[in-house]
Design a protein around this motif. Structure first.
Motif, short mmCIF file in Angstrom:
data_model
loop_
_atom_site.label_atom_id
_atom_site.label_comp_id
_atom_site.label_asym_id
_atom_site.label_seq_id
_atom_site.Cartn_x
_atom_site.Cartn_y
_atom_site.Cartn_z
N PRO A 129 -0.76 -5.62 -3.62
CA PRO A 129 -1.66 -5.75 -4.51
C PRO A 129 -3.25 -5.52 -4.25
N GLN A 130 -3.90 -4.94 -4.92
CA GLN A 130 -5.46 -4.35 -4.70
C GLN A 130 -5.41 -3.20 -3.83
N ASP A 131 -4.08 -2.78 -3.23
CA ASP A 131 -4.23 -1.47 -2.59
C ASP A 131 -4.62 -0.21 -3.58
N ILE A 132 -5.25 0.78 -3.16
CA ILE A 132 -5.61 1.93 -3.98
C ILE A 132 -5.05 3.05 -3.25
N ILE A 183 -3.49 -0.76 -7.30
CA ILE A 183 -2.26 -1.57 -7.72
C ILE A 183 -2.50 -2.98 -7.83
N ASN A 184 -2.10 -3.49 -9.01
CA ASN A 184 -2.23 -4.81 -9.47
C ASN A 184 -1.27 -5.59 -9.56
N ASN A 185 0.09 -4.79 -9.45
CA ASN A 185 1.21 -5.50 -9.39
C ASN A 185 2.29 -4.62 -8.61
N THR A 186 2.77 -5.06 -7.47
CA THR A 186 3.65 -3.97 -6.95
C THR A 186 4.89 -3.91 -7.73
#
Length: 461
Positions: free
Chosen positions: A292-295, A306-309
């Motif tokens: 989560p939080q990856d871009i 990415i707000n939810n894998t």
């Protein structure tokens, strides 16, 4: 049993299809022996009722199948399939009572009543053989039944035996069967060939992620099918609870459905150029899982926060759709078990779909009625575009708020199909939760016959 019609045979027994309320009219032309037997057995023509009538020596002579009332038929997709199981083995010939306009659907339903998933234990139903009703294109119906059986099998097989490599093999088998070309990009080669999001989603699995690319036909309009091939979805670091993970072997249902559709197109010899793209991955948990939080940067160059894998399906589809769009086909169709929101909206039996043009939407809706393959149009609602724009990146893979989840997912996918005017996305369930006539509990084909029926109009075939 093979899902095929029986050859014409002198040994076949007549099957009379009788609606509720019409039994007395049919009996009026029968000898006392038959009238007495039918009356004693209480056959009333109810949907699903069946009765074998013996001759004077006690051997089967003919049979009756209940066709129910108009209201009961509206609630059941395959009416004859409901009676077929009760008739047992044997070969049957429709002698009377089946409306000509229902013959194709009912013949298909009968064949599908013979489907059983028997890879691990014999589940073959005790259904007799049917001679194709008069006026029915038997070869076409057999192709449809085979396509559905293939689709159901692929979904029903657990991930232990249907991981990304196994799904690739299933596609290779299909390509070999029809003389199609196939190319597969695996593992680190996904990065070298600019499929970064497919690689990212699947890199944590012991089975390497891959993109399956199959082509068939060298002339005619171009059709590209894209199917979500998430062979199992744990949710990734946003781990699903066990109750939500139990059916995740079916998360490759989009891939199974496009492979079933591809089989039908190739077996029927439709005059078109077919391309099938399947991103095949397993969304697992490991030290290299995406977070989560990856871009992520997609093949198209759009960045995705990415707000939810657990919203991984749209990521792998996005890279595949971008590739499809680069070829500028006449029509792109994606199929995926994508959102729980679609299930909440229409339940498991309807296949919701989105279409970029009224012509496309109407053709699918019309064909769906003829094919008894229920679909429901959902909107690409442009005002919701802002819901998938997080600000920190071009796109958000899991917008907050919980509203319009199926629509925002479809809008996300549409961002990757910019050079192909006609695009349709099907957010299917891919699973039959309870057995019904012609539909065993388990993997399901949805929307395929509607699409197949719409292609002649859409592609001028």
């Amino acid at each position: 049993m093979p899902l095929e019609f029986a050859p014409n045979s002198a040994d076949a027994l007549d099957l009379h299809v009788i609606a509720k309320g019409e039994v007395e009219d049919w009996l009026a032309g029968q000898p006392d022996r038959v009238r007495n037997w039918v009356t004693a057995q209480g056959f009333d023509g109810a949907l699903g009722a069946s009765l074998v009538i013996p001759d004077a020596n006690g051997h089967p002579e003919m049979a009756l199948a209940g066709y129910g009332t108009p209201d009961a038929r509206r609630r059941t997709r395959y009416v004859l399939a409901a009676a077929a199981v009760g008739l047992g083995r044997g070969t049957w010939r429709i002698a009377s009572g089946l409306p000509a306009e229902d013959a194709e659907v009912e013949a298909l339903g009968w064949l599908l009543a013979g489907y059983g998933f028997s890879k691990y234990a014999d589940q073959t139903p005790k259904v007799g053989s049917l001679i194709a009703p008069e006026g029915v294109d038997a070869a076409r119906i057999e192709v449809l039944a085979a396509a559905e059986a293939r689709t159901r099998d692929l979904i029903n097989i657990p991930t232990e035996h249907m991981g990304p490599a196994d799904l690739e093999q299933a596609a290779r088998d299909l390509a070999a069967e029809h003389g199609a070309k196939i190319d597969v990009t695996v593992g680190e080669d996904l990065l070298k060939n600019n499929f970064p999001m497919i690689h990212t989603v699947g890199r944590a699995s012991a089975s390497a992620p891959r993109l399956i690319d199959m082509r068939w036909g060298d002339s005619g309009p171009k059709l590209t099918l894209v199917g979500k091939g998430v062979c199992f979805d744990t949710g990734g670091l946003n781990l699903k609870p066990g109750s939500s993970m139990g059916l995740m072997k079916k998360d490759m249902g989009g891939a199974a459905n496009v492979l079933g559709l591809a089989h039908a197109i190739m077996a029927l010899g439709l005059p078109l150029q077919l391309r099938v793209l399947v991103p095949a991955v397993e969304n697992s948990v490991s030290s290299n899982s995406f977070r989560p939080q990856d871009i992520l940067t997609s093949r198209k160059g759009l960045t995705v926060e990415i707000n939810n894998t657990d919203a991984e399906g749209r990521l792998v589809l996005a890279d595949a759709l971008a590739l499809a769009d680069e070829d500028k086909p006449d029509l792109v169709i994606s199929m995926a078990t994508l959102t729980g929101a679609a299930r909440v909206a229409v339940g498991p039996d309807l296949a919701p779909y989105f279409a970029t043009t009224p012509e496309l939407a109407n053709a699918v809706a019309t064909a769906a009625v003829t094919a008894a393959d229920p679909v429901w149009q959902m909107p690409f609602h442009d005002p919701y575009e802002k819901m998938i724009e997080p600000g920190i990146a071009d796109l958000d893979n899991a917008p907050a708020g919980g509203f319009a989840g199926a629509i925002t997912a479809a809008l996300f996918l549409r961002r990757f199909v910019t050079d192909t005017p006609r695009y349709a996305h099907f957010d299917i369930y891919g699973w039959q939760p309870a057995a019904a006539p012609g539909r065993t509990k388990g993997g399901a084909m949805q929307g395929v016959r509607a699409i197949l029926g719409a292609l002649p109009e859409l592609l001028d075939l």
